[in-house]
Design a protein around this motif. Structure first.
Motif, short mmCIF file in Angstrom:
data_model
loop_
_atom_site.label_atom_id
_atom_site.label_comp_id
_atom_site.label_asym_id
_atom_site.label_seq_id
_atom_site.Cartn_x
_atom_site.Cartn_y
_atom_site.Cartn_z
N HIS A 165 0.83 -1.20 0.00
CA HIS A 165 0.00 0.00 0.00
C HIS A 165 0.87 1.26 0.00
N PRO A 166 0.50 2.26 -0.79
CA PRO A 166 1.21 3.54 -0.73
C PRO A 166 0.88 4.28 0.56
N ILE A 167 1.73 5.23 0.91
CA ILE A 167 1.54 6.02 2.12
C ILE A 167 1.07 7.42 1.72
N GLY A 224 5.42 3.22 -0.60
CA GLY A 224 5.22 2.58 0.69
C GLY A 224 6.15 3.01 1.81
N TRP A 225 7.02 3.99 1.56
CA TRP A 225 8.02 4.37 2.57
C TRP A 225 7.42 5.33 3.60
N GLN A 226 7.65 5.02 4.88
CA GLN A 226 7.18 5.84 5.99
C GLN A 226 8.37 6.52 6.67
N VAL A 227 8.23 7.81 6.99
CA VAL A 227 9.29 8.55 7.67
C VAL A 227 9.48 8.02 9.08
N VAL A 228 10.74 7.82 9.47
CA VAL A 228 11.08 7.46 10.84
C VAL A 228 11.70 8.66 11.55
N ARG A 229 12.69 9.28 10.95
CA ARG A 229 13.39 10.40 11.58
C ARG A 229 14.07 11.25 10.53
#
Length: 413
Positions: free
Chosen positions: A30-32, A361-366
């Motif tokens: 799934h895309p973000i 699909g990439w989610q920001v962490v920091r």
């Protein structure tokens, strides 16, 4: 609460420049869909918290200035990923003519829309104040003329943050983000300058400087319905190494961090990366070679990962990670007449990057700041600061893992 869901802008924000976005591999997950909001907070509040000594106060933000807006966004079907301060975004007002003055800094809340399998879940956003205690030191050695060396910096005590993390886990909660919300960056810079000067002049081998309290906000979420699942956390230290290089007309830092090893060791064994916290344990090593100084700066970073307790011994990989380097633009502006102060205006350009990676699909962490800077211009100088943006995404299948490893290698070359 719908009135909170809006994007903010400031009239003094510079026009964003075009960004060259990297090519990304295909992704079957799934895309973000991102949503980001910026908030301002005053730093002129002298606060005392229960975890500090009775005689200690700290200049910190009041979370009520921004928390209601962030919680309202979470209530409208979004999940908070990070709460980060804009680099250099400090406004100072009224510090002349005997006026007390106010300091304002800018923060960004980064959210994503809930994924299909999360629609039935409901989590309440929470925030608590915590602290780091930084013990400063300085050392001097060598011949004062030809081979003088100095080392200065600080060692942080993160006990209260770890204690807060344990309490969150025991309540069934999950950590989201930890962000500096005090004035410690400015204090550290002042103390660093003092220590550097002192180390060059003194023949004393080692001297300690009084400890400094650092305020942080710890964001986490608590399930609205009782859950049988609990999460455990792993905290690992990984330093950001920065080497000072002499170039004409301005010297500059070059920073590296061994993030690939952490990704391999933890994400590939079933952990999910939650936060990368710079704990302000900083050391500055300066060495004279003839009449030319060489410098190295080390910033300690705490990598915090989580795992469901039910899968603690399961090493199946569920997430994969990557990092991209990004330069932000800073402009300084000095106020005149009644406002009396200065403003640093930033152009972060985060949105095009997060949206581009979110489609895969990439989610920001920091978003991690580095000492790396570039200066352009003679009279009206523009400063560019390098950041490292860390992402992770769910693993779809083994073929996807191979594709991501190859893509990550190309993106960071």
């Amino acid at each position: 609460m719908g009135g909170f869901l809006r994007k903010h802008s400031t009239p003094d924000q510079p026009v964003q420049q075009k960004i060259d976005l990297p090519q990304l591999s295909s992704y079957q997950g799934h895309p973000i869909e991102y949503y980001q909001t910026s908030v301002n907070a005053e730093l002129d509040i002298q606060s005392h918290f229960s975890f500090m000594a009775p005689t200690v106060t700290i200049q910190a933000t009041n979370e009520e200035q921004y928390f209601p807006e962030l919680a309202a966004i979470q209530d409208q079907g979004y999940k908070m990923l990070a709460f980060v301060s804009f680099p250099g975004s400090i406004r100072k007002f009224g510090f002349t003519s005997g006026r007390k003055g106010v300091v304002i800094t800018k923060f960004q809340g980064i959210f994503r829309k809930l994924l299909p399998d999360e629609k039935d879940q409901k989590w309440d956003l929470r925030v608590v104040k915590s602290t780091l205690v930084n013990h400063m030191f300085t050392q001097w050695s060598g011949n004062i003329f030809l081979n003088a060396g100095s080392q200065s910096g600080g060692v942080s005590d993160s006990y209260h943050i770890f204690q807060t993390l344990q309490t969150i886990a025991e309540e069934g909660g999950r950590l989201i983000s930890v962000e500096l919300t005090g004035m410690s960056e400015e204090q550290i810079d002042i103390q660093k300058q003092y220590m550097d000067r002192h180390a060059k002049m003194s023949h004393v081998t080692t001297e300690r400087i009084p400890e400094m309290q650092v305020a942080v906000d710890v964001f986490f979420e608590i399930p609205c319905q009782p859950l049988s699942e609990r999460y455990v956390y792993q905290v690992v230290s990984c330093p950001l190494e920065s080497t000072y290089q002499h170039t004409f007309p301005h010297g500059h830092f070059s920073s590296v961090i061994d993030w690939q090893s952490l990704i391999s060791q933890y994400l590939e064994t079933g952990w999910k990366l939650v936060e990368i916290l710079e704990d302000y344990s900083v050391s500055y090593l300066t060495q004279m070679s003839g009449f030319r100084p060489n410098g190295t700066q080390t910033n300690n970073c705490l990598w915090i990962s989580e795992k469901p307790l039910s899968r603690l011994n399961d090493n199946t990989q569920y997430y994969e990670g990557t990092m991209v380097e990004h330069w932000v633009t800073l402009h300084s502006h000095v106020h005149r007449l009644e406002s009396e102060g200065a403003t640093v205006v930033e152009a972060t350009d985060w949105e095009p990057i997060t949206e581009h990676f979110g489609k895969k699909g990439w989610q920001v962490v920091r978003i991690l700041n580095t000492p790396d800077t570039r200066l352009e211009g003679t009279f009206q100088q523009t400063t560019y600061v390098k950041q490292m943006i860390f992402f992770q995404r769910r693993v779809v299948n083994k073929q996807q893992i191979t594709e991501t490893t190859q893509t990550t290698s190309r993106e960071t070359t």
